[in-house]
Structures are given as structure tokens and as C-alpha cells.
Design an enzyme around this catalytic site. Structure first.
Site, PDB file in Angstrom:
ATOM      1  N   LYS A 137     -67.972  24.235-101.600  1.00 59.79           N
ATOM      2  CA  LYS A 137     -67.289  24.173-102.898  1.00 59.79           C
ATOM      3  C   LYS A 137     -66.283  25.305-103.030  1.00 59.79           C
ATOM      4  O   LYS A 137     -66.576  26.435-102.631  1.00 59.79           O
ATOM      5  CB  LYS A 137     -68.373  24.284-103.978  1.00 59.79           C
ATOM      6  CG  LYS A 137     -67.892  24.254-105.396  1.00 59.79           C
ATOM      7  CD  LYS A 137     -69.016  24.623-106.356  1.00 59.79           C
ATOM      8  CE  LYS A 137     -69.361  26.108-106.302  1.00 59.79           C
ATOM      9  NZ  LYS A 137     -70.197  26.593-107.401  1.00 59.79           N
ATOM     10  N   LYS A 176     -64.704  31.488-105.926  1.00 57.11           N
ATOM     11  CA  LYS A 176     -64.170  32.807-105.688  1.00 57.11           C
ATOM     12  C   LYS A 176     -65.130  33.670-104.878  1.00 57.11           C
ATOM     13  O   LYS A 176     -64.705  34.584-104.165  1.00 57.11           O
ATOM     14  CB  LYS A 176     -63.899  33.471-107.023  1.00 57.11           C
ATOM     15  CG  LYS A 176     -62.741  34.384-106.865  1.00 57.11           C
ATOM     16  CD  LYS A 176     -61.801  34.498-107.916  1.00 57.11           C
ATOM     17  CE  LYS A 176     -60.811  35.584-107.578  1.00 57.11           C
ATOM     18  NZ  LYS A 176     -60.457  36.314-108.756  1.00 57.11           N
ATOM     19  N   LYS A 233     -78.345  31.833-105.022  1.00 60.72           N
ATOM     20  CA  LYS A 233     -77.937  33.186-105.422  1.00 60.72           C
ATOM     21  C   LYS A 233     -78.953  34.230-104.984  1.00 60.72           C
ATOM     22  O   LYS A 233     -78.575  35.291-104.482  1.00 60.72           O
ATOM     23  CB  LYS A 233     -77.721  33.262-106.942  1.00 60.72           C
ATOM     24  CG  LYS A 233     -76.413  32.628-107.346  1.00 60.72           C
ATOM     25  CD  LYS A 233     -75.959  33.072-108.716  1.00 60.72           C
ATOM     26  CE  LYS A 233     -74.573  32.482-109.001  1.00 60.72           C
ATOM     27  NZ  LYS A 233     -74.340  32.186-110.399  1.00 60.72           N
TER      28      LYS A 233
HETATM   29  P1  TYM Z   1     -68.672  28.331-113.910  1.00 61.32           P
HETATM   30  O1  TYM Z   1     -68.100  29.420-114.725  1.00 61.32           O
HETATM   31  O2  TYM Z   1     -69.147  28.656-112.540  1.00 61.32           O
HETATM   32  O3  TYM Z   1     -67.640  27.155-113.771  1.00 61.32           O
HETATM   33  C1  TYM Z   1     -66.966  26.580-114.874  1.00 61.32           C
HETATM   34  C2  TYM Z   1     -66.798  25.079-114.662  1.00 61.32           C
HETATM   35  O4  TYM Z   1     -66.021  24.821-113.486  1.00 61.32           O
HETATM   36  C3  TYM Z   1     -66.715  23.904-112.646  1.00 61.32           C
HETATM   37  N1  TYM Z   1     -66.385  24.214-111.237  1.00 61.32           N
HETATM   38  C4  TYM Z   1     -65.909  23.309-110.358  1.00 61.32           C
HETATM   39  N2  TYM Z   1     -65.619  22.003-110.474  1.00 61.32           N
HETATM   40  C5  TYM Z   1     -65.146  21.374-109.384  1.00 61.32           C
HETATM   41  N3  TYM Z   1     -64.941  21.977-108.188  1.00 61.32           N
HETATM   42  C6  TYM Z   1     -65.215  23.292-108.014  1.00 61.32           C
HETATM   43  N4  TYM Z   1     -64.995  23.878-106.845  1.00 61.32           N
HETATM   44  C7  TYM Z   1     -65.733  24.021-109.133  1.00 61.32           C
HETATM   45  N5  TYM Z   1     -66.103  25.310-109.320  1.00 61.32           N
HETATM   46  C8  TYM Z   1     -66.498  25.409-110.609  1.00 61.32           C
HETATM   47  C9  TYM Z   1     -68.192  24.155-112.941  1.00 61.32           C
HETATM   48  O5  TYM Z   1     -68.994  23.064-112.567  1.00 61.32           O
HETATM   49  C10 TYM Z   1     -68.159  24.386-114.439  1.00 61.32           C
HETATM   50  O6  TYM Z   1     -68.163  23.151-115.150  1.00 61.32           O
HETATM   51  N6  TYM Z   1     -73.281  28.076-115.840  1.00 61.32           N
HETATM   52  C11 TYM Z   1     -71.887  27.684-116.060  1.00 61.32           C
HETATM   53  C12 TYM Z   1     -71.322  28.209-117.365  1.00 61.32           C
HETATM   54  C13 TYM Z   1     -72.082  27.792-118.563  1.00 61.32           C
HETATM   55  C14 TYM Z   1     -72.110  26.483-119.148  1.00 61.32           C
HETATM   56  C15 TYM Z   1     -72.949  26.598-120.284  1.00 61.32           C
HETATM   57  C16 TYM Z   1     -71.525  25.287-118.812  1.00 61.32           C
HETATM   58  C17 TYM Z   1     -72.852  28.605-119.338  1.00 61.32           C
HETATM   59  N7  TYM Z   1     -73.378  27.890-120.365  1.00 61.32           N
HETATM   60  C18 TYM Z   1     -73.205  25.500-121.105  1.00 61.32           C
HETATM   61  C19 TYM Z   1     -71.799  24.176-119.622  1.00 61.32           C
HETATM   62  C20 TYM Z   1     -72.622  24.296-120.752  1.00 61.32           C
HETATM   63  C21 TYM Z   1     -71.057  28.264-114.932  1.00 61.32           C
HETATM   64  O7  TYM Z   1     -71.397  29.252-114.347  1.00 61.32           O
HETATM   65  O8  TYM Z   1     -69.863  27.624-114.717  1.00 61.32           O
END
Ligand code: TYM
Length: 337
Positions: free
Chosen positions: A197, A200, A117
Site C-alpha cells: 500500500k 509514507k 505496527k
Molecule cells: P489514515 O490517516 O492512515 O488514512 C486516511 C484515509 O486514507 C486512506 N488511505 C488509503 N486509501 C487508498 N490507498 C492508500 N494507499 C491509502 N492510504 C491511506 C485510509 O484508508 C483512510 O481512509 N485510523 C484512521 C483514521 C481515523 C478514522 C477514524 C477513520 C481515526 N478515526 C474514524 C474513519 C473513521 C487512519 O489512520 O487513517
């Protein structure tokens, strides 16, 4: 035998509409784990984390709501899962500060998501840097033992486990050693750049949103990259076949009279070189569109009724608050505050 139900915690940022990567990597798993009845579940919308991005207040306000409606439409049931907005539980930020004081900077500097990032930015913020510590606080606040996430979040969950160990070592055993939980599809790939991956941030045409209308799904899949130079199994084709396997229950006739599934038929055709990508794409677009038909209807219904949505989220926050208060009381005692 102890009747302790293992505790599951996970969250998602409200940065955009949910896409099929979120669904196959995380959200579907949450719903299945919830419906198994075996776990104590906490699912939240990580609105504080989204402040580290570039959404305007109006965008954030609207998208937080939409994400809540989408998770409910996808099957999160507030009767079975404690479901809330992260920012409503002030203790998350307080616990994050306490964990900040235990975490070496060098550990944060190793985080690949932080490195990726910041590489794209002129100026990085302390929020982006300490982002994984807030995530650890989200999890440890509810003593989360298992965290169902996609592959990109494994490193953050591992750091959470380290942070729990550092805390326990310094102040006495209090937090569990959290583990991540993956699905069979922890990394769904982009339609246009299938070596990356699905996300968006690559652009709208790289992802299929769960709320996309059938015509949009068809257009996006038509443009998806399939065969690439160099021969061998192309990553784009592998991704499309995997999607067909996961969504083929959306087809009216997922099985042929021979008992072979649509997915199996295309895998065979791919192996013997008779596959027609146009046909695969038509079939896949139909499968995905139908698979999410019910989701689209429920989502629209929920978005029409903001008062109902607000009440669900308020009730969820009240439940989460009770657990958070208890955790924080224990933390303050242990650390001397
Ligand atoms: P975020 O919002 O980017 O994504 C949410 C969940 O979706 C999964 N994900 C994917 N899995 C498979 N293929 C993909 N292309 C793909 N894109 C996204 C992510 O791995 C995630 O599980 N930091 C986290 C949010 C968060 C969180 C937490 C998660 C904040 N606090 C505590 C678990 C526990 C995030 O940005 O996920």
C-alpha cells in the site's frame, strides 16, 4: 418518507502531508459525498490517534494545521461539513473508555494494523492496542452510518459495527450499525514497492504528496517500478495506469482526435506490447501536477492565514460539540452514570 439524511463520519491522522493514496481512497470521496448534498457529514483530524505514533509536540502542532489546510484546499467546505480537530471534543476519549469496557481483548488482538505496527516495535503501548476503540468512538459519537475509508480501515469499521451491537444489546438500541464505504481505488500502491500500500511510512519516494511540486512529481514517477520479472501484468504498471485514469483530467488534451483517452491509448499499447514506460510516466507526471495545481495554490494561501484557519476549526468544533454533548447525555443515561 423520512427526510433523515444518512450520517457520514470519517477522519485522517495528521502524520504527514496528504498523498494521492489518501486522496483516491478517501478524501476525494469525502468531497464528492459532501457536494452531493445528500448526507450529514462529519470530517475530523485524528490528532489523538497520532499520539500513538512518534511525532514530537512541535511536529504534531504544525502538521495538524497543515492537514487542516490541505483538506480545505482539497474541497472540504466547512459550511457543508462539520470539520474539526478530534482532540477538541473531549467526549471522544470518554466514549472510548466506555466502549473499552465492552470490547474483548481477543477482538483487538485480531486487528491486522495492530499486529503490523507492533511487529516493528520493541515496546507496544496500550494506545496502539486500543486505537480501534477510539476510532469506534469517533464514529459512534455522531451516530455515523457510513464511513468512507480506504481498504486498510475496513477491519476497524467492522469492529465499530460489532461494538455498536454489543452496546445496543447490553444497554438498549442507541447506535447505528456502521458500514464502510469504498472508492473504486481503495488501495493505491507504493511507487517503489507496488505490492505494498502507498504509505509514507515506507519512505518519501514511495508516495506522491498532493502538495508535491511538478518537478518532484516527475522525479518520483521516473523512479517508479514498472515491469517485474516473471511476465504477466506487473503491479507497478497496473498502478500507474490506474493513476493515469484517475488524474487524466489534469492533461491539457486528455482525448486524442479519435476520441480515445490517454488512459485507453496506454492500456491498448500495454496489451499489444508497444507501450513505452517513459512516455506513460511523462504523461502521468504532467496529469498529476496539473490536477493538483489549484490545490497547491489554495493550500499555500490558507497556510499564510493561520487566524482564518483557527477560526474555521473553532467554529467546526463548536458544531461538533453540540452533537457530541447530546450523544453523551444519552449514553450516560443508558449506562447508569
Ligand atoms: P489514515 O490517516 O492512515 O488514512 C486516511 C484515509 O486514507 C486512506 N488511505 C488509503 N486509501 C487508498 N490507498 C492508500 N494507499 C491509502 N492510504 C491511506 C485510509 O484508508 C483512510 O481512509 N485510523 C484512521 C483514521 C481515523 C478514522 C477514524 C477513520 C481515526 N478515526 C474514524 C474513519 C473513521 C487512519 O489512520 O487513517
Amino acid at each position: 418518507m423520512s427526510n433523515h439524511k444518512h450520517i457520514i463520519v470519517s477522519g485522517i491522522q495528521p502524520t504527514g502531508n496528504l498523498h494521492i493514496g489518501n486522496y483516491l481512497g478517501a478524501v476525494k470521496n469525502w468531497v464528492d459525498l459532501q457536494n452531493s448534498g445528500k448526507y450529514e457529514m462529519y470530517i475530523f483530524i485524528a490528532d489523538l490517534h497520532s499520539l500513538s505514533g512518534k511525532m514530537t509536540p512541535d511536529e504534531l502542532r504544525a502538521q495538524t494545521r497543515t492537514t487542516a489546510a490541505e483538506l480545505l484546499a482539497a474541497g472540504i467546505d466547512p459550511k457543508k461539513t462539520t470539520f474539526y480537530f478530534q482532540s477538541r471534543i473531549a467526549g471522544h476519549a470518554e466514549l472510548a473508555w466506555i466502549l473499552n469496557c465492552l470490547t474483548p481483548m481477543s477482538e483487538l488482538e485480531r486487528m491486522t494494523q495492530y499486529k503490523d505496527k507492533t511487529a516493528q516495535l520493541k515496546m507496544s503501548t496500550a494506545g496502539l492496542f486500543t486505537y480501534p476503540i477510539l476510532q469506534a468512538a469517533d464514529i459512534l459519537m455522531y451516530k455515523g452510518e457510513m464511513v468512507p475509508v480506504g481498504q486498510d480501515q475496513i477491519q476497524h469499521v467492522e469492529l465499530t459495527r460489532d461494538i455498536a451491537r454489543w452496546f445496543n444489546k447490553k444497554y438498549g438500541a442507541y447506535f447505528p450499525e456502521t458500514k464502510h464505504l469504498l472508492t473504486e481505488t481503495p488501495k493505491v500502491m507504493s511507487l517503489l514497492e507496488p505490492n505494498k500500500k502507498m504509505s509514507k511510512s515506507l519512505g518519501a519516494d514511495h508516495v506522491i504528496e498532493m502538495a508535491d511540486e511538478p518537478g518532484v512529481i516527475e522525479q518520483k514517477i521516473k523512479r517508479a517500478v514498472t515491469a517485474t520479472e516473471g511476465g504477466g501484468q506487473a503491479p507497478g504498471v497496473i498502478n500507474l495506469l490506474m493513476l493515469l485514469q484517475k488524474f487524466e483530467s489534469g492533461l491539457s488534451f486528455p482525448r486524442l482526435s479519435t476520441g480515445e483517452s490517454s488512459y485507453e491509448r496506454f492500456v491498448k499499447a500495454e496489451k499489444d506490447g508497444t507501450i513505452r514506460y517513459g512516455e506513460l510516466k511523462d504523461e502521468l507526471a504532467k496529469a498529476i501536477a496539473n490536477y493538483f495545481a489549484d490545490f497547491r495554490a489554495k493550500r499555500a494561501e490558507l497556510l499564510k492565514n493561520p487566524a482564518k484557519l483557527d477560526k474555521i476549526m473553532r467554529d467546526g468544533a463548536a458544531k461538533a460539540q453540540k452533537v457530541a454533548d447530546k450523544t453523551m447525555e444519552g449514553v450516560r443515561n443508558l449506562i447508569g452514570l
